[in-house]
Design an enzyme around this catalytic site. Structure first.
Site, PDB file in Angstrom:
ATOM      1  N   ASP A   1       0.603  -1.289  -0.004  1.00 17.74           N
ATOM      2  CA  ASP A   1      -0.060   0.106   0.045  1.00 17.74           C
ATOM      3  C   ASP A   1       0.722   1.292   0.166  1.00 17.74           C
ATOM      4  OD1 ASP A   1      -2.514  -1.244  -0.047  1.00 17.74           O
ATOM      5  OD2 ASP A   1      -2.473  -1.701   1.889  1.00 17.74           O
TER       6      ASP A   1
ATOM      7  N   ASP B   1      -5.945  -5.312  -5.603  1.00 17.17           N
ATOM      8  CA  ASP B   1      -5.640  -3.794  -5.113  1.00 17.17           C
ATOM      9  C   ASP B   1      -4.611  -3.226  -5.360  1.00 17.17           C
ATOM     10  OD1 ASP B   1      -7.276  -5.410  -3.383  1.00 17.17           O
ATOM     11  OD2 ASP B   1      -7.574  -4.080  -1.937  1.00 17.17           O
TER      12      ASP B   1
HETATM   13  N1  GLY Z   1      -7.216  -2.021  -0.408  1.00 16.33           N
HETATM   14  C1  GLY Z   1      -7.946  -2.450   0.609  1.00 16.33           C
HETATM   15  C2  GLY Z   1      -9.501  -2.671   0.402  1.00 16.33           C
HETATM   16  O1  GLY Z   1      -9.947  -2.173  -0.657  1.00 16.33           O
HETATM   17  O2  GLY Z   1     -10.275  -2.534   1.330  1.00 16.33           O
END
Ligand code: GLY
Length: 402
Positions: free
Chosen positions: A118, A182
């Site tokens: 992230d 993601d």
């Molecule tokens: N990136 C984590 C979510 O979308 O919950």
């Protein structure tokens, strides 16, 4: 970049157009302007309370709590909202607040509490955005440090970036060699790093991950798994799965939206038609699965009742569809359809999914983690992408992602 797999490398024109969006849907432009003004007021009223702390990822009864910037993936969205408010208004207090928050992002890098993919979410909307808006050289250095750490998560045998945990943590063997949908939204940090340094290595890693994702996370029908596991040593693809979706074989709508926006951004950075084609395919699956009001259920394959939505997936998709419309040929059928779909979704969010006055967030019906009963709340990333979408629709805006 290396070519995408044959299964996803058809021409853009083969992807067709979602017929529901081939003609414009009525959109209330004044409502979008008003939603943007209300959003700026809400951000302003939150400034003092958050200072160098951050909203919780999701709210409780539409009120965000407070977290420090020591772990988690969502702090950048609040800083990004402050940068957007600064861009919209030119008001210095928004800039000062974002700059105070930037110091916490530096401290977090120094602390090493950053064993996550992230890094892109965290540092694109804080440091890259800050560099874009103020030209401050230190923000470029911060963002490059984050990009270098993201590269350290690249596993060469499978050709992908590991999502979670440190790269050799024996306590969490399941996360070793796991990629997730993601991550496509963390690649813009690498594309930016290549562009700002002239060093192609960052882009090579991003392109390799995007190719591996296309061959595994994306299914033949244009839907997506949430997660995919690989053998770290041999690189062999093992199996798809889910973490926040309804079931292994289902399509979690936010994952689909991350993928759609991620490939549209990759197309914007690289000009590669294969990325545009894949983004169209992902968009068509997403749009075909939408209910009447353009805001998706949290998982496209979840039982129809109780009909839980995810407004944050809708807000992400608005920005992805708008980006896609900008990389497609002007006035083509597809360009028109994706632009119509983006505006129809944004208008629906502004009309029916905004919070009551008691809230310190913007959008209702965000579904952070439905299997763990976290839904029907504000989400800080849903709020961020809502305001990004409103900026795209109501003013000239250069996105922070490309
Ligand atoms: N990136 C984590 C979510 O979308 O919950």
């Amino acid at each position: 970049m290396d070519r995408l797999p044959r299964a996803v490398a058809a021409a853009v024109s083969d992807q067709g157009v979602p017929s529901r969006y081939s003609t414009p849907v009525a959109v209330d432009r004044r409502r979008l302007e008003e939603a943007r003004s209300t959003a700026v007021e809400t951000i302003d009223s939150n400034l003092e309370g958050y200072c160098d702390r951050f909203p919780t990822p999701s709210s409780t009864e539409y009120r965000y709590g407070t977290v420090p910037n020591t772990n988690g993936w969502t702090q950048g969205f609040w800083t990004g909202l402050c940068w957007l408010a600064y861009e919209i208004t030119g008001t210095e207090r928004f800039r000062r607040s974002a700059q105070a928050q930037l110091e916490t992002f530096d401290r977090r890098l120094e602390s090493g509490a950053i064993a996550t993919h992230d890094l892109g979410f965290l540092y694109t909307l804080s440091a890259v955005a800050g560099h874009q808006l103020t030209g401050t050289p230190a923000y470029r250095s911060t963002a490059l440090s984050a990009a270098n750490l993201l590269c350290d998560r690249f596993l060469p045998a499978p050709g992908m970036i590991q999502a979670w945990d440190s790269m050799d943590d024996p306590r969490n063997p399941d996360n070793q060699g796991r990629m997730i949908a993601d991550t496509m939204m963390n690649l813009p940090l690498l594309y930016w790093a290549s562009e700002t340094t002239g060093n192609d290595d960052y882009q090579r890693i991003a392109d390799t991950h995007a190719r591996t994702n296309a061959a595994t996370i994306v299914r033949a029908d244009g839907s997506t798994f949430h997660t995919f596991d690989f053998d770290v040593a041999s690189g062999e693809p093992l199996m798809g799965g889910t973490h926040q979706g309804h079931a292994t074989e289902s399509c979690w709508s936010r994952g689909q939206a991350w993928q759609l926006y991620g490939y549209a951004i990759a197309a914007a950075h690289t000009g590669q038609e294969a990325y545009t084609t894949l983004a169209c395919k992902l968009a068509n699956y997403y749009l075909d699965a939408l209910p009447e009001d353009h805001v998706p259920h949290w998982d496209f394959d979840a039982p129809a009742e109780p009909g839980i939505r995810d407004s944050s997936a809708a807000a992400i998709a608005v920005c992805g569809l708008d980006t896609l419309s900008r990389v497609l040929a002007l006035a083509s059928e597809q360009q028109t359809a994706y632009r119509n779909a983006a505006l129809a979704t944004l208008d629906s969010l502004a009309a029916s999914y905004t919070t009551p006055a008691t809230s310190n967030g913007l959008l209702t019906d965000g579904a952070y983690n439905t299997p763990e009963d976290d839904y029907d709340e504000c989400t800080i990333w849903g709020d961020y992408f809502f305001v990004e979408g409103l900026c795209r629709a109501t003013k000239t805006h250069r996105p922070f992602w490309y």
